[in-house]
Design a protein around this motif. Structure first.
Motif, PDB file in Angstrom:
ATOM      1  N   ASP A 123       0.802  -1.222   0.000  1.00  0.00           N
ATOM      2  CA  ASP A 123       0.000   0.000   0.000  1.00  0.00           C
ATOM      3  C   ASP A 123       0.836   1.274   0.000  1.00  0.00           C
ATOM      4  O   ASP A 123       0.314   2.366  -0.235  1.00  0.00           O
ATOM      5  CB  ASP A 123      -0.938   0.021   1.214  1.00  0.00           C
ATOM      6  N   LYS A 124       2.142   1.164   0.225  1.00  0.00           N
ATOM      7  CA  LYS A 124       3.016   2.336   0.207  1.00  0.00           C
ATOM      8  C   LYS A 124       3.459   2.709  -1.217  1.00  0.00           C
ATOM      9  O   LYS A 124       3.939   3.816  -1.450  1.00  0.00           O
ATOM     10  CB  LYS A 124       4.266   2.084   1.058  1.00  0.00           C
ATOM     11  N   LEU A 125       3.303   1.792  -2.157  1.00  0.00           N
ATOM     12  CA  LEU A 125       3.776   2.037  -3.526  1.00  0.00           C
ATOM     13  C   LEU A 125       2.805   2.951  -4.266  1.00  0.00           C
ATOM     14  O   LEU A 125       1.615   2.651  -4.379  1.00  0.00           O
ATOM     15  CB  LEU A 125       3.928   0.714  -4.282  1.00  0.00           C
ATOM     16  N   VAL A 126       3.328   4.055  -4.817  1.00  0.00           N
ATOM     17  CA  VAL A 126       2.484   4.992  -5.563  1.00  0.00           C
ATOM     18  C   VAL A 126       2.956   5.181  -6.998  1.00  0.00           C
ATOM     19  O   VAL A 126       2.226   5.736  -7.822  1.00  0.00           O
ATOM     20  CB  VAL A 126       2.412   6.366  -4.863  1.00  0.00           C
ATOM     21  N   GLY A 127       4.170   4.713  -7.326  1.00  0.00           N
ATOM     22  CA  GLY A 127       4.666   4.890  -8.687  1.00  0.00           C
ATOM     23  C   GLY A 127       5.704   3.851  -9.030  1.00  0.00           C
ATOM     24  O   GLY A 127       6.456   3.393  -8.165  1.00  0.00           O
ATOM     25  N   ASN A 132       3.360  -2.248 -17.107  1.00  0.00           N
ATOM     26  CA  ASN A 132       2.975  -3.525 -17.715  1.00  0.00           C
ATOM     27  C   ASN A 132       3.865  -4.678 -17.276  1.00  0.00           C
ATOM     28  O   ASN A 132       3.486  -5.849 -17.387  1.00  0.00           O
ATOM     29  CB  ASN A 132       2.993  -3.430 -19.243  1.00  0.00           C
ATOM     30  N   SER A 133       5.046  -4.347 -16.760  1.00  0.00           N
ATOM     31  CA  SER A 133       5.966  -5.392 -16.322  1.00  0.00           C
ATOM     32  C   SER A 133       5.640  -5.923 -14.934  1.00  0.00           C
ATOM     33  O   SER A 133       6.164  -6.958 -14.531  1.00  0.00           O
ATOM     34  CB  SER A 133       7.410  -4.868 -16.337  1.00  0.00           C
ATOM     35  N   VAL A 134       4.775  -5.234 -14.206  1.00  0.00           N
ATOM     36  CA  VAL A 134       4.468  -5.626 -12.832  1.00  0.00           C
ATOM     37  C   VAL A 134       3.581  -6.874 -12.822  1.00  0.00           C
ATOM     38  O   VAL A 134       2.582  -6.938 -13.536  1.00  0.00           O
ATOM     39  CB  VAL A 134       3.767  -4.483 -12.080  1.00  0.00           C
ATOM     40  N   CYS A 135       3.938  -7.845 -11.979  1.00  0.00           N
ATOM     41  CA  CYS A 135       3.217  -9.118 -11.946  1.00  0.00           C
ATOM     42  C   CYS A 135       2.387  -9.331 -10.682  1.00  0.00           C
ATOM     43  O   CYS A 135       1.364 -10.002 -10.732  1.00  0.00           O
ATOM     44  CB  CYS A 135       4.207 -10.285 -12.083  1.00  0.00           C
ATOM     45  N   ASN A 136       2.817  -8.818  -9.551  1.00  0.00           N
ATOM     46  CA  ASN A 136       2.117  -9.084  -8.305  1.00  0.00           C
ATOM     47  C   ASN A 136       0.651  -8.683  -8.393  1.00  0.00           C
ATOM     48  O   ASN A 136       0.326  -7.568  -8.802  1.00  0.00           O
ATOM     49  CB  ASN A 136       2.799  -8.336  -7.165  1.00  0.00           C
ATOM     50  N   ALA A 137      -0.246  -9.580  -7.976  1.00  0.00           N
ATOM     51  CA  ALA A 137      -1.683  -9.363  -8.128  1.00  0.00           C
ATOM     52  C   ALA A 137      -2.167  -8.167  -7.306  1.00  0.00           C
ATOM     53  O   ALA A 137      -3.017  -7.388  -7.772  1.00  0.00           O
ATOM     54  CB  ALA A 137      -2.441 -10.623  -7.731  1.00  0.00           C
ATOM     55  N   ARG A 142      -3.888  -2.317  -7.479  1.00  0.00           N
ATOM     56  CA  ARG A 142      -3.699  -0.900  -7.171  1.00  0.00           C
ATOM     57  C   ARG A 142      -3.461  -0.094  -8.446  1.00  0.00           C
ATOM     58  O   ARG A 142      -3.883   1.064  -8.546  1.00  0.00           O
ATOM     59  CB  ARG A 142      -2.538  -0.727  -6.194  1.00  0.00           C
ATOM     60  N   ILE A 143      -2.780  -0.702  -9.404  1.00  0.00           N
ATOM     61  CA  ILE A 143      -2.585  -0.039 -10.696  1.00  0.00           C
ATOM     62  C   ILE A 143      -3.932   0.191 -11.376  1.00  0.00           C
ATOM     63  O   ILE A 143      -4.228   1.276 -11.884  1.00  0.00           O
ATOM     64  CB  ILE A 143      -1.659  -0.882 -11.596  1.00  0.00           C
ATOM     65  N   ASP A 144      -4.787  -0.850 -11.373  1.00  0.00           N
ATOM     66  CA  ASP A 144      -6.106  -0.747 -11.997  1.00  0.00           C
ATOM     67  C   ASP A 144      -6.970   0.299 -11.321  1.00  0.00           C
ATOM     68  O   ASP A 144      -7.837   0.914 -11.953  1.00  0.00           O
ATOM     69  CB  ASP A 144      -6.805  -2.107 -11.961  1.00  0.00           C
ATOM     70  N   LEU A 147      -4.061   3.856  -8.221  1.00  0.00           N
ATOM     71  CA  LEU A 147      -3.303   4.194  -7.021  1.00  0.00           C
ATOM     72  C   LEU A 147      -1.801   4.086  -7.234  1.00  0.00           C
ATOM     73  O   LEU A 147      -1.021   4.551  -6.394  1.00  0.00           O
ATOM     74  CB  LEU A 147      -3.729   3.275  -5.863  1.00  0.00           C
ATOM     75  N   VAL A 148      -1.393   3.454  -8.320  1.00  0.00           N
ATOM     76  CA  VAL A 148       0.018   3.367  -8.700  1.00  0.00           C
ATOM     77  C   VAL A 148       0.138   3.872 -10.127  1.00  0.00           C
ATOM     78  O   VAL A 148      -0.503   3.330 -11.040  1.00  0.00           O
ATOM     79  CB  VAL A 148       0.563   1.926  -8.605  1.00  0.00           C
ATOM     80  N   LEU A 149       0.945   4.902 -10.329  1.00  0.00           N
ATOM     81  CA  LEU A 149       1.074   5.514 -11.645  1.00  0.00           C
ATOM     82  C   LEU A 149       2.427   5.190 -12.271  1.00  0.00           C
ATOM     83  O   LEU A 149       3.398   4.892 -11.573  1.00  0.00           O
ATOM     84  CB  LEU A 149       0.912   7.028 -11.540  1.00  0.00           C
TER      85      LEU A 149
END
Length: 391
Positions: A123-127, A132-137, A142-144, A147-149
């Motif tokens: 929950d601390k990750l914001v960017g 597209n390379s991120v895999c963790n569900a 949070r990307i969807d 909350l993460v740009l």
């Protein structure tokens, strides 16, 4: 352009992004006051395997040194202090003061976010760069949700996006360092060097999770998580300790007529050595060394196992052999087995080997043991490596 005028421009950019993103800096990075856990802050942090970083645990602050990976220089010094305390004054040049725990963090590589789920700090990750390379569900969710740009693509970071997002901490390796970082720091964004990829063994790379933990206030948990992974790694290593004959494999692939051998002192070579595997490496080097296709062919034509990291949509042996017509002349391709690191790939091609794999050296080692000596781990299924099917 003067520094004052440059900062004026960045302020305008930040205001513009604030109004366009639909959620403000306060909503993203200051949603709640982050409490300081005094006991956790004073938890004794030590680096046992990592050589590129060192910490001195003081009564009022922790001093973190990040060393240059290729020469005996200190690249950065960070003073981490409880955010509810007064900023300490420490003698020395180029010292950065960082209040912890940080409310928010952004990363310029997926390898830097891989420890966040283990540390329960998603929950601390914001960017992050290359979303597209991120895999963790959990991070993808949070990307969807917006909350993460995305703060960059490829090897290029988006300074304007970072300034507008305004994470308290930005992790980056020294390839991403630029003159523009001064404006980010002046705005209150602490840039922190994260050079795990230059470590000489897998446990050393994974141990960098302790830096993330110091920044986010979960030192005790990081120690617990790493100690468990370390114990599992050593247990797996001991499985092959009694074997007398290393198993020979071919590693790598051709790049436009050139094959790159890992350095003798690289984490890749250490990983294979710990798995009881014999393969070619560049002697007395940390970095890789190019060699010819003919050299590899003369030494590994008859190896029955071929292991390599891959890019692109490779799913079958036919896909793999289509990359290079000469691959078919190796025994591993004709009658053996070929393994690639693409068992955990998301819909966009992002590979979890380069995300969570960094922080699970125990699983990477078990994968190699399963591939080469399956009888030692009869009930284990590989986590990151997958065998190419022939149909």
């Amino acid at each position: 352009m003067s520094k004052g005028f440059g900062w004026f421009i960045y302020a305008l950019i930040a205001i513009t992004l604030f109004s366009c993103n639909g959620s403000s800096k306060s909503e993203r990075s200051e949603t709640a006051t982050v409490a300081v856990d005094s006991a956790d802050f004073h938890f004794l942090v030590q680096f046992k395997y990592a050589k590129g970083i060192e910490v001195v645990n003081g009564p009022d602050y922790k001093t973190v040194y990040v060393f240059h990976p290729d020469k005996p220089d200190t690249m950065a010094t960070y003073i981490l202090y409880p955010r509810d305390k007064k900023t300490p004054t420490v003698a020395g040049r180029n010292v950065a003061y960082i209040p912890v725990p940080a409310r928010s963090i952004a990363c310029l590589a997926t390898t830097q976010i891989g420890s966040l789920p283990l540390l329960e700090q998603v929950d601390k990750l914001v960017g992050c760069i290359n979303l597209n390379s991120v895999c963790n569900a959990d991070i993808r969710a949070r990307i969807d949700q917006g909350l993460v740009l995305e703060i960059g693509a490829g090897m290029t970071k988006n300074i304007e996006q970072i300034a507008g997002l305004h994470p308290e901490v930005l992790l980056q390796d020294f390839f991403h360092v630029s003159d523009k970082d001064e404006e980010l720091v002046a705005s209150g964004i602490q840039t922190v060097l994260y050079n795990e990829w230059k470590e000489r063994n897998l446990l050393g790379r994974a141990e960098w999770m302790k830096l993330t933990a110091m920044l986010l206030g979960c030192n005790s948990l990081a120690d617990e998580v790493f100690s468990r992974i370390e114990a599992d790694y050593i247990e797996a290593q001991q499985l092959v300790a009694g074997t007398t004959t290393p198993i020979s494999v071919m590693y790598g692939q051709d790049y436009s007529g050139t094959w790159y051998l890992p350095g003798e002192h690289s984490y890749t070579t250490a990983m294979f050595r710990d798995a009881g595997i014999k393969f070619d490496y560049a002697a007395d080097r940390v970095g890789s060394q190019p060699c010819s296709f003919e050299y590899i062919f003369s030494r590994h034509r008859h190896d029955k196992i071929w292991i390599c990291t891959m890019m692109g949509n490779i799913h079958t042996m036919a896909d793999f052999l289509a990359l290079n017509e000469r691959y078919g002349h190796f025994d591993a391709a004709k009658e053996g087995r070929i393994f690639i690191d693409r068992k955990r790939v998301n819909e966009y091609g992002g590979n979890d080997y380069w995300e969570s794999g960094l922080y699970r050296p125990d699983l990477l080692l078990k994968d190699l043991i399963k591939i080469t000596r399956p009888e030692l781990l009869p009930d284990y299924e590989t986590s990151y490596w997958i065998e190419l099917p022939r149909s």
